[in-house]
Design an enzyme around this catalytic site. Structure first.
Site, PDB file in Angstrom:
ATOM      1  NE  ARG A 182       6.781  -5.909 -10.300  1.00  0.00           N
ATOM      2  CZ  ARG A 182       6.014  -5.175  -9.289  1.00  0.00           C
ATOM      3  NH1 ARG A 182       6.382  -4.146  -8.762  1.00  0.00           N
ATOM      4  NH2 ARG A 182       5.295  -5.872  -8.609  1.00  0.00           N
ATOM      5  CG  PHE A 198       9.837   7.543  -8.237  1.00  0.00           C
ATOM      6  CD1 PHE A 198       9.899   8.258  -7.020  1.00  0.00           C
ATOM      7  CD2 PHE A 198       9.914   7.962  -9.497  1.00  0.00           C
ATOM      8  CE1 PHE A 198       9.818  10.113  -7.606  1.00  0.00           C
ATOM      9  CE2 PHE A 198       9.756   9.409  -9.908  1.00  0.00           C
ATOM     10  CZ  PHE A 198       9.795  10.400  -8.655  1.00  0.00           C
ATOM     11  CG  ASP A 220      13.048   4.862  -3.752  1.00  0.00           C
ATOM     12  OD1 ASP A 220      12.053   4.390  -4.104  1.00  0.00           O
ATOM     13  OD2 ASP A 220      13.040   5.387  -2.363  1.00  0.00           O
ATOM     14  CB  ALA A 250      13.289  10.477  -8.588  1.00  0.00           C
ATOM     15  CG  ASP A 267       5.958   3.393 -10.336  1.00  0.00           C
ATOM     16  OD1 ASP A 267       4.466   3.736 -10.397  1.00  0.00           O
ATOM     17  OD2 ASP A 267       5.969   2.018  -9.701  1.00  0.00           O
ATOM     18  CB  CYS A 307      -0.394   4.990  -7.830  1.00  0.00           C
ATOM     19  SG  CYS A 307       0.792   5.954  -6.710  1.00  0.00           S
TER      20      CYS A 307
END
Ligand code: SAH
Length: 363
Positions: A182, A198, A220, A250, A267, A307
């Site tokens: 960030r 997201f 989102d 998204a 993300d 992730c």
């Protein structure tokens, strides 16, 4: 339980649980775990973070205190939010230690510790785990305060204020793991039109606004996330005409709006939680990133992430390369990104690596 070799040599002590990982070892010396044992382990996790400048200071008071195997504490996550510790147990054994863990935390932090919240329902429930009934009534797995109660829910991260909802929010409340990424956004965002896909609590959006982005759109599909984003933008910037939130998918949003932006943050949540979902996940990353790359204005910058622990950095790189080839655009790799040092990877447990990202410059 203690684990012995076939030759009856002691190997280690850990928590037993039926499943793909039968025993999570937390000590290679014989111990009877109690408050002082957990305290010494958590103290080491704290000292490590303090020694590299990751515990709280004037600008940041949120960090991950314990990251499972990375801190020699398999099955345990503890996040620190400005005086409140949020515990997430990923094994029944660790869950049963929760009151010892609270005592250990109290000893380490003293009066700085205002509350401890247990958020193990999702982490234990997710794997279909049934907690066997005990005298303490453990059959009813409920998230609750283990020490004190609802405390200040506002934190500071690099000088920005965020309202964190560990009770209702996703994971332990905030995606602490994106702190450094960030911050990196600030380096590129000035003068750009930014799309934060997201966005969850609006972390990337807030950093982009602070850095001087001319427009920020936060997307989102969760209404709760959009509300959090609006709260957090309001906390830092009041009513800011540069920012708008969209409660939307998204993929759909990128499909119809991607040509408006010259910076994007992509993300998504983990597309694969297990190895058998890997192929689908890779196809998902490829499709998502192709949409972003296809649309972004010339000279645009994309920060893209995965992730999913089972999609490693090489596989992710491959998915992004495939997306790039599909669009035919010329792309430079500006930087590779990863998880911050308060999510440490033990050299003996490479599986602890899960967050990876790339910064792309699209001509
Ligand atoms: N970037 C955020 C973390 C993102 S977590 C941060 O820095 O804090 C992933 C987010 O994706 C969640 O908020 C989830 O609600 C959202 N999400 C999941 N599927 C989605 C979809 N198809 N479209 C838009 N958002 C989605």
């Amino acid at each position: 339980m203690e684990v012995y070799s076939a030759k009856d040599e002691y190997l280690g002590t850990g928590h037993y649980q039926k499943g793909s990982i039968m025993v999570r070892i937390f000590s290679f010396e014989k111990v009877v775990p109690g408050v002082s044992f957990w305290k010494s382990k958590i103290q080491k996790a704290f000292d490590y973070r303090k020694s590299i400048g990751l515990t709280d200071d004037a600008n940041t008071n949120v960090y991950r205190l314990v990251y499972g195997e990375g801190d020699g504490l398999p099955g345990l996550i503890i996040d620190y939010y400005n005086g409140t510790a949020v515990i997430q147990a990923h094994s029944i054994g660790m869950y049963r230690e929760r009151n010892h863990l609270v005592e250990a935390l109290k000893e380490i932090y003293g009066t700085k510790l205002k509350a401890v919240y247990d958020k193990s329902k999702e982490s234990l429930g997710a794997s279909g785990t049934k907690v066997p009934p005990e005298s303490e009534g453990e059959s009813e797995l409920k998230n609750s305060y283990l020490f004190a109660s609802d405390h200040e829910k506002q934190v500071l991260e690099n000088g920005l204020r965020f309202h964190i909802d560990w009770e209702e929010g996703q994971k332990t409340g905030f995606f602490i793991d994106q702190r450094e990424n960030r911050k990196l956004v600030a380096q590129y965002a000035a003068g750009r039109k930014v799309l934060d896909c997201f966005c969850y609590a609006g972390g990337f959006s807030a950093y982009a606004l602070k850095a001087g982005a001319t427009q920020v759109h936060s997307v989102d599909s969760s209404k709760t996330a959009i509300k959090l984003t609006d709260t957090n933008i309001g906390l830092n910037f009041g009513k800011d005409a540069r920012q708008t939130s969209f409660d939307a998918d998204a993929f759909d949003f990128l499909g119809s709006h991607s040509s408006e932006y010259d910076m994007m943050i992509v993300d998504p949540p983990a597309f694969a939680k297990h190895r058998d979902a890997r192929h689908q996940a890779v196809m998902g990353y490829r499709r998502l990133n192709a949409l972003a790359i296809k649309g972004i204005k010339p000279g645009g910058i994309i920060l893209t992430f995965s992730c999913s622990q089972v999609v490693d950095k090489y596989l992710f790189h491959g998915a992004i390369t495939a997306a790039a080839i599909e669009t035919g655009r010329s792309i430079r790799i500006v930087k590779y990104l990863s998880q911050p040092a308060d999510h440490p990877i033990s050299i003996y447990h490479p599986e602890g690596e899960y967050l990876k990202g790339m910064v792309l410059y699209v001509e």
